[in-house]
Design a protein around this motif. Structure first.
Motif, PDB file in Angstrom:
ATOM      1  N   MET A   1       0.850  -1.165   0.000  1.00 22.90           N
ATOM      2  CA  MET A   1       0.000   0.000   0.000  1.00 22.90           C
ATOM      3  C   MET A   1       0.902   1.236   0.000  1.00 22.90           C
ATOM      4  N   THR A   2       0.586   2.135  -0.908  1.00 23.03           N
ATOM      5  CA  THR A   2       1.318   3.390  -0.999  1.00 23.03           C
ATOM      6  C   THR A   2       0.637   4.431  -0.129  1.00 23.03           C
ATOM      7  N   LYS A   3       1.427   5.141   0.676  1.00 22.73           N
ATOM      8  CA  LYS A   3       0.882   6.210   1.510  1.00 22.73           C
ATOM      9  C   LYS A   3       1.346   7.550   0.958  1.00 22.73           C
ATOM     10  N   ILE A   4       0.412   8.499   0.923  1.00 22.48           N
ATOM     11  CA  ILE A   4       0.748   9.835   0.442  1.00 22.48           C
ATOM     12  C   ILE A   4      -0.086  10.854   1.213  1.00 22.48           C
ATOM     13  N   ALA A   5       0.551  11.950   1.588  1.00 17.21           N
ATOM     14  CA  ALA A   5      -0.149  13.009   2.317  1.00 17.21           C
ATOM     15  C   ALA A   5      -1.209  13.638   1.419  1.00 17.21           C
ATOM     16  N   ILE A   6      -2.319  14.036   2.018  1.00 18.71           N
ATOM     17  CA  ILE A   6      -3.415  14.634   1.262  1.00 18.71           C
ATOM     18  C   ILE A   6      -2.929  15.842   0.464  1.00 18.71           C
ATOM     19  N   GLY A   7      -2.119  16.688   1.091  1.00 16.86           N
ATOM     20  CA  GLY A   7      -1.613  17.879   0.398  1.00 16.86           C
ATOM     21  C   GLY A   7      -0.831  17.517  -0.856  1.00 16.86           C
ATOM     22  N   ALA A   8       0.012  16.502  -0.770  1.00 18.53           N
ATOM     23  CA  ALA A   8       0.798  16.073  -1.930  1.00 18.53           C
ATOM     24  C   ALA A   8      -0.081  15.379  -2.964  1.00 18.53           C
ATOM     25  N   ALA A   9      -1.135  14.738  -2.505  1.00 14.89           N
ATOM     26  CA  ALA A   9      -2.022  14.004  -3.417  1.00 14.89           C
ATOM     27  C   ALA A   9      -2.822  14.935  -4.317  1.00 14.89           C
ATOM     28  N   ARG A  10      -3.073  16.152  -3.861  1.00 11.70           N
ATOM     29  CA  ARG A  10      -3.883  17.099  -4.648  1.00 11.70           C
ATOM     30  C   ARG A  10      -3.348  17.256  -6.065  1.00 11.70           C
ATOM     31  N   SER A  11      -2.056  17.457  -6.180  1.00 13.46           N
ATOM     32  CA  SER A  11      -1.472  17.700  -7.500  1.00 13.46           C
ATOM     33  C   SER A  11      -1.315  16.415  -8.325  1.00 13.46           C
ATOM     34  N   HIS A  22      -6.468   1.078 -12.515  1.00 14.76           N
ATOM     35  CA  HIS A  22      -5.898   0.189 -13.537  1.00 14.76           C
ATOM     36  C   HIS A  22      -4.897  -0.818 -12.992  1.00 14.76           C
ATOM     37  N   ASP A  23      -4.133  -0.408 -12.001  1.00 16.97           N
ATOM     38  CA  ASP A  23      -3.102  -1.294 -11.450  1.00 16.97           C
ATOM     39  C   ASP A  23      -3.566  -2.000 -10.183  1.00 16.97           C
ATOM     40  N   HIS A  24      -4.777  -1.705  -9.740  1.00 15.97           N
ATOM     41  CA  HIS A  24      -5.343  -2.278  -8.514  1.00 15.97           C
ATOM     42  C   HIS A  24      -4.445  -1.999  -7.311  1.00 15.97           C
ATOM     43  N   GLU A  25      -3.793  -0.845  -7.340  1.00 14.58           N
ATOM     44  CA  GLU A  25      -2.930  -0.424  -6.238  1.00 14.58           C
ATOM     45  C   GLU A  25      -3.791   0.317  -5.207  1.00 14.58           C
ATOM     46  N   THR A  26      -3.617   0.007  -3.949  1.00 11.06           N
ATOM     47  CA  THR A  26      -4.317   0.734  -2.902  1.00 11.06           C
ATOM     48  C   THR A  26      -3.465   1.919  -2.487  1.00 11.06           C
ATOM     49  N   ILE A  27      -4.064   3.100  -2.527  1.00  7.34           N
ATOM     50  CA  ILE A  27      -3.377   4.329  -2.166  1.00  7.34           C
ATOM     51  C   ILE A  27      -3.995   4.847  -0.866  1.00  7.34           C
ATOM     52  N   ALA A  28      -3.174   4.989   0.165  1.00  7.63           N
ATOM     53  CA  ALA A  28      -3.647   5.522   1.444  1.00  7.63           C
ATOM     54  C   ALA A  28      -3.353   7.013   1.489  1.00  7.63           C
ATOM     55  N   HIS A  34      -1.644  10.075   9.671  1.00  7.06           N
ATOM     56  CA  HIS A  34      -2.634   9.017   9.908  1.00  7.06           C
ATOM     57  C   HIS A  34      -3.450   8.776   8.642  1.00  7.06           C
ATOM     58  N   VAL A  35      -3.703   7.515   8.347  1.00  2.09           N
ATOM     59  CA  VAL A  35      -4.494   7.191   7.161  1.00  2.09           C
ATOM     60  C   VAL A  35      -5.911   7.725   7.357  1.00  2.09           C
ATOM     61  N   ALA A  36      -6.334   8.579   6.408  1.00  2.00           N
ATOM     62  CA  ALA A  36      -7.654   9.197   6.482  1.00  2.00           C
ATOM     63  C   ALA A  36      -8.622   8.585   5.479  1.00  2.00           C
ATOM     64  N   ALA A  37      -8.094   8.089   4.366  1.00  2.00           N
ATOM     65  CA  ALA A  37      -8.953   7.524   3.319  1.00  2.00           C
ATOM     66  C   ALA A  37      -8.115   6.631   2.420  1.00  2.00           C
ATOM     67  N   LEU A  38      -8.807   5.772   1.696  1.00  6.74           N
ATOM     68  CA  LEU A  38      -8.136   4.877   0.756  1.00  6.74           C
ATOM     69  C   LEU A  38      -8.711   5.067  -0.637  1.00  6.74           C
ATOM     70  N   LEU A  39      -7.839   5.027  -1.629  1.00  2.00           N
ATOM     71  CA  LEU A  39      -8.263   4.947  -3.023  1.00  2.00           C
ATOM     72  C   LEU A  39      -8.075   3.494  -3.432  1.00  2.00           C
ATOM     73  N   VAL A  40      -9.159   2.853  -3.822  1.00  2.00           N
ATOM     74  CA  VAL A  40      -9.079   1.460  -4.259  1.00  2.00           C
ATOM     75  C   VAL A  40      -9.846   1.286  -5.557  1.00  2.00           C
ATOM     76  N   SER A  41      -9.477   0.282  -6.307  1.00  2.00           N
ATOM     77  CA  SER A  41     -10.149  -0.033  -7.556  1.00  2.00           C
ATOM     78  C   SER A  41     -11.583  -0.474  -7.284  1.00  2.00           C
ATOM     79  N   PRO A  42     -12.527  -0.074  -8.129  1.00  2.00           N
ATOM     80  CA  PRO A  42     -13.886  -0.577  -7.963  1.00  2.00           C
ATOM     81  C   PRO A  42     -13.928  -2.109  -8.011  1.00  2.00           C
ATOM     82  N   GLN A  43     -13.045  -2.710  -8.791  1.00  2.00           N
ATOM     83  CA  GLN A  43     -13.015  -4.175  -8.892  1.00  2.00           C
ATOM     84  C   GLN A  43     -12.642  -4.805  -7.558  1.00  2.00           C
TER      85      GLN A  43
END
Length: 84
Positions: A1-11, A22-28, A34-43
Motif C-alpha cells: 500500500m502506498t501512503k501519500i499526504a493529502i496535500g501532496a495528493a492534490r497535484s 488500472h493497477d489495482h494499487e491501494t493508495i492511502a 494518519h491514514v484518512a482515506a483509501l483509493l481502491v479499484s472498484p473491482q
C-alpha cells in the motif's frame, strides 16, 4: 500500500486514481501521518463484496437458515421471462 499526504495528493490526484483503477494499487491518503482515506479499484471493492456475500451464504447454510428458496419457474415469472 502506498501512503501519500493529502496535500501532496492534490497535484497527483488523476495519476493516483488511475493507479488505483488500472493497477489495482491501494493508495492511502494520510492526514498528519494518519491514514484518512483509501483509493481502491472498484473491482477490488466488488471482489470484497462478493467474498462477503459468499461467506454470509456459507454461514447461513451451516446454520440451516437458508430457507426454502424460490423455484426457478417463479423467478422467471417475476422477471417477466416466462414464455407465453
Amino acid at each position: 500500500m502506498t501512503k501519500i499526504a493529502i496535500g501532496a495528493a492534490r497535484s497527483q490526484l488523476g495519476d493516483l486514481v488511475r493507479r488505483a483503477a488500472h493497477d489495482h494499487e491501494t493508495i492511502a491518503l494520510t492526514d498528519h501521518g494518519h491514514v484518512a482515506a483509501l483509493l481502491v479499484s472498484p473491482q477490488v471493492t466488488e471482489d470484497l463484496e462478493d467474498a462477503l456475500a459468499v461467506a454470509d451464504y456459507q454461514r447461513r447454510k451451516a446454520e440451516g437458515s437458508l430457507g426454502e428458496g424460490i423455484p426457478m419457474t417463479e423467478v422467471r415469472r417475476r422477471l417477466g421471462l416466462e414464455k407465453p
